[in-house]
Design a protein around this motif. Structure first.
Motif, PDB file in Angstrom:
ATOM      1  N   ASP A  48      41.226  37.861  43.758  1.00 16.63           N
ATOM      2  CA  ASP A  48      41.250  36.508  44.312  1.00 16.63           C
ATOM      3  C   ASP A  48      40.436  36.407  45.599  1.00 16.63           C
ATOM      4  O   ASP A  48      40.254  35.309  46.135  1.00 16.63           O
ATOM      5  CB  ASP A  48      42.694  36.074  44.616  1.00 16.63           C
ATOM      6  CG  ASP A  48      43.537  35.942  43.363  1.00 16.63           C
ATOM      7  OD1 ASP A  48      44.712  36.358  43.408  1.00 16.63           O
ATOM      8  OD2 ASP A  48      43.024  35.426  42.349  1.00 16.63           O
ATOM      9  N   THR A  49      39.969  37.530  46.085  1.00 15.47           N
ATOM     10  CA  THR A  49      39.183  37.540  47.317  1.00 15.47           C
ATOM     11  C   THR A  49      37.914  36.717  47.177  1.00 15.47           C
ATOM     12  O   THR A  49      37.245  36.760  46.140  1.00 15.47           O
ATOM     13  CB  THR A  49      38.820  38.993  47.695  1.00 15.47           C
ATOM     14  OG1 THR A  49      40.026  39.701  48.016  1.00 15.47           O
ATOM     15  CG2 THR A  49      37.874  39.049  48.880  1.00 15.47           C
ATOM     16  N   GLY A  50      37.592  35.966  48.231  1.00 15.90           N
ATOM     17  CA  GLY A  50      36.374  35.178  48.242  1.00 15.90           C
ATOM     18  C   GLY A  50      36.438  34.101  49.298  1.00 15.90           C
ATOM     19  O   GLY A  50      37.444  33.981  50.016  1.00 15.90           O
ATOM     20  N   VAL A  51      35.373  33.324  49.379  1.00 21.15           N
ATOM     21  CA  VAL A  51      35.372  32.152  50.239  1.00 21.15           C
ATOM     22  C   VAL A  51      35.826  30.969  49.398  1.00 21.15           C
ATOM     23  O   VAL A  51      35.278  30.714  48.332  1.00 21.15           O
ATOM     24  CB  VAL A  51      33.977  31.878  50.831  1.00 21.15           C
ATOM     25  CG1 VAL A  51      34.004  30.621  51.700  1.00 21.15           C
ATOM     26  CG2 VAL A  51      33.504  33.072  51.647  1.00 21.15           C
ATOM     27  N   TYR A  52      36.834  30.279  49.903  1.00 20.84           N
ATOM     28  CA  TYR A  52      37.404  29.147  49.182  1.00 20.84           C
ATOM     29  C   TYR A  52      36.897  27.844  49.798  1.00 20.84           C
ATOM     30  O   TYR A  52      36.979  27.654  51.020  1.00 20.84           O
ATOM     31  CB  TYR A  52      38.927  29.191  49.219  1.00 20.84           C
ATOM     32  CG  TYR A  52      39.496  30.201  48.250  1.00 20.84           C
ATOM     33  CD1 TYR A  52      39.334  31.564  48.473  1.00 20.84           C
ATOM     34  CD2 TYR A  52      40.177  29.787  47.109  1.00 20.84           C
ATOM     35  CE1 TYR A  52      39.847  32.495  47.577  1.00 20.84           C
ATOM     36  CE2 TYR A  52      40.690  30.707  46.208  1.00 20.84           C
ATOM     37  CZ  TYR A  52      40.519  32.050  46.445  1.00 20.84           C
ATOM     38  OH  TYR A  52      41.016  32.969  45.556  1.00 20.84           O
ATOM     39  N   TYR A  53      36.388  26.986  48.946  1.00 18.58           N
ATOM     40  CA  TYR A  53      35.869  25.694  49.364  1.00 18.58           C
ATOM     41  C   TYR A  53      36.676  24.583  48.706  1.00 18.58           C
ATOM     42  O   TYR A  53      37.051  24.699  47.531  1.00 18.58           O
ATOM     43  CB  TYR A  53      34.412  25.528  48.933  1.00 18.58           C
ATOM     44  CG  TYR A  53      33.446  26.513  49.520  1.00 18.58           C
ATOM     45  CD1 TYR A  53      33.186  27.727  48.892  1.00 18.58           C
ATOM     46  CD2 TYR A  53      32.754  26.215  50.686  1.00 18.58           C
ATOM     47  CE1 TYR A  53      32.281  28.636  49.422  1.00 18.58           C
ATOM     48  CE2 TYR A  53      31.846  27.103  51.224  1.00 18.58           C
ATOM     49  CZ  TYR A  53      31.617  28.313  50.591  1.00 18.58           C
ATOM     50  OH  TYR A  53      30.720  29.208  51.121  1.00 18.58           O
ATOM     51  N   CYS A  54      36.895  23.507  49.434  1.00 17.13           N
ATOM     52  CA  CYS A  54      37.384  22.301  48.782  1.00 17.13           C
ATOM     53  C   CYS A  54      36.232  21.312  48.680  1.00 17.13           C
ATOM     54  O   CYS A  54      35.290  21.336  49.488  1.00 17.13           O
ATOM     55  CB  CYS A  54      38.588  21.695  49.496  1.00 17.13           C
ATOM     56  SG  CYS A  54      38.308  21.060  51.152  1.00 17.13           S
ATOM     57  N   ALA A  55      36.307  20.483  47.660  1.00 17.63           N
ATOM     58  CA  ALA A  55      35.243  19.520  47.386  1.00 17.63           C
ATOM     59  C   ALA A  55      35.870  18.213  46.934  1.00 17.63           C
ATOM     60  O   ALA A  55      36.979  18.215  46.388  1.00 17.63           O
ATOM     61  CB  ALA A  55      34.294  20.062  46.318  1.00 17.63           C
ATOM     62  N   ALA A  56      35.156  17.115  47.125  1.00 13.69           N
ATOM     63  CA  ALA A  56      35.701  15.797  46.814  1.00 13.69           C
ATOM     64  C   ALA A  56      34.693  14.954  46.046  1.00 13.69           C
ATOM     65  O   ALA A  56      33.468  15.123  46.174  1.00 13.69           O
ATOM     66  CB  ALA A  56      36.090  15.076  48.102  1.00 13.69           C
ATOM     67  N   GLN A  60      34.035  31.487  45.885  1.00 12.29           N
ATOM     68  CA  GLN A  60      32.741  32.142  45.745  1.00 12.29           C
ATOM     69  C   GLN A  60      32.795  33.550  46.286  1.00 12.29           C
ATOM     70  O   GLN A  60      33.301  33.784  47.398  1.00 12.29           O
ATOM     71  CB  GLN A  60      31.642  31.359  46.451  1.00 12.29           C
ATOM     72  CG  GLN A  60      30.250  31.908  46.175  1.00 12.29           C
ATOM     73  CD  GLN A  60      29.158  30.900  46.399  1.00 12.29           C
ATOM     74  OE1 GLN A  60      29.266  30.029  47.239  1.00 12.29           O
ATOM     75  NE2 GLN A  60      28.084  31.028  45.630  1.00 12.29           N
ATOM     76  N   VAL A  61      32.265  34.463  45.498  1.00 12.40           N
ATOM     77  CA  VAL A  61      32.155  35.868  45.863  1.00 12.40           C
ATOM     78  C   VAL A  61      30.669  36.187  45.949  1.00 12.40           C
ATOM     79  O   VAL A  61      29.893  35.719  45.105  1.00 12.40           O
ATOM     80  CB  VAL A  61      32.850  36.758  44.809  1.00 12.40           C
ATOM     81  CG1 VAL A  61      32.673  38.231  45.141  1.00 12.40           C
ATOM     82  CG2 VAL A  61      34.323  36.404  44.689  1.00 12.40           C
ATOM     83  N   PRO A  62      30.240  36.980  46.938  1.00 10.68           N
ATOM     84  CA  PRO A  62      28.812  37.305  47.048  1.00 10.68           C
ATOM     85  C   PRO A  62      28.252  37.836  45.746  1.00 10.68           C
ATOM     86  O   PRO A  62      28.844  38.703  45.100  1.00 10.68           O
ATOM     87  CB  PRO A  62      28.794  38.368  48.151  1.00 10.68           C
ATOM     88  CG  PRO A  62      29.970  38.046  48.992  1.00 10.68           C
ATOM     89  CD  PRO A  62      31.021  37.553  48.033  1.00 10.68           C
ATOM     90  N   GLY A  63      27.108  37.277  45.346  1.00 11.30           N
ATOM     91  CA  GLY A  63      26.444  37.729  44.134  1.00 11.30           C
ATOM     92  C   GLY A  63      26.936  37.073  42.867  1.00 11.30           C
ATOM     93  O   GLY A  63      26.419  37.360  41.786  1.00 11.30           O
ATOM     94  N   LYS A  64      27.920  36.197  42.993  1.00 13.92           N
ATOM     95  CA  LYS A  64      28.460  35.530  41.806  1.00 13.92           C
ATOM     96  C   LYS A  64      28.406  34.020  41.988  1.00 13.92           C
ATOM     97  O   LYS A  64      28.351  33.516  43.111  1.00 13.92           O
ATOM     98  CB  LYS A  64      29.892  35.974  41.549  1.00 13.92           C
ATOM     99  CG  LYS A  64      30.022  37.438  41.167  1.00 13.92           C
ATOM    100  CD  LYS A  64      31.454  37.773  40.761  1.00 13.92           C
ATOM    101  CE  LYS A  64      31.575  39.222  40.326  1.00 13.92           C
ATOM    102  NZ  LYS A  64      32.959  39.556  39.895  1.00 13.92           N
TER     103      LYS A  64
END
Length: 125
Positions: free
Chosen positions: A89-97, A38-42
């Motif tokens: 590729d910059t952004g906050v990376y989340y994992c999800a299950a 996730q990137v701010p604003g997107k």
């Protein structure tokens, strides 16, 4: 109680590599793990997924050939190896299950029930 904890983010120069980890606890059945950015604003976009059971993988087009998702079942940990990183590729990376089930869209955030807190990845020029 399902918990996901990401780690491994950081600052890296363009062309460099990082390996993200997602430690999973609380799941007693097969589960699928997705990585999102996730990137701010997107909107949050799906990057990769590894399915429970057979370990089938999926990748978003822009990361194919650069990112590799893998799972260490003994450690209940999923990794995202990111090579040839680019500033985009910059952004906050989340994992999800989610519990492994029938056919689904592996890169859709709406398919997943549990989320980690995220880890920041910054790629400089």
């Amino acid at each position: 109680q399902v918990q996901l904890v990401e780690s491994g983010g950081g600052l890296v120069q363009s062309g460099g590599s990082l390996r993200l980890s997602c430690a999973v606890s609380g799941f007693t059945l097969n589960y699928d793990i997705g990585w999102f950015r996730q990137v701010p604003g997107k909107v949050r976009e799906g990057i990769s997924c590894i399915r429970g059971g057979g370990g089938r993988t999926s990748y978003e087009d822009s990361v194919k050939g650069r990112f590799t998702i893998s799972r260490d079942t003994a450690k209940n940990t999923v990794y995202l190896q990111m090579n040839s990183l680019k500033p985009e590729d910059t952004g906050v990376y989340y994992c999800a299950a989610r519990k492994t089930g029938l056919v689904f869209d592996p890169l859709s955030e709406y398919e997943y029930d549990y989320w980690g807190q995220g880890t920041q990845v910054t790629v400089s020029e």
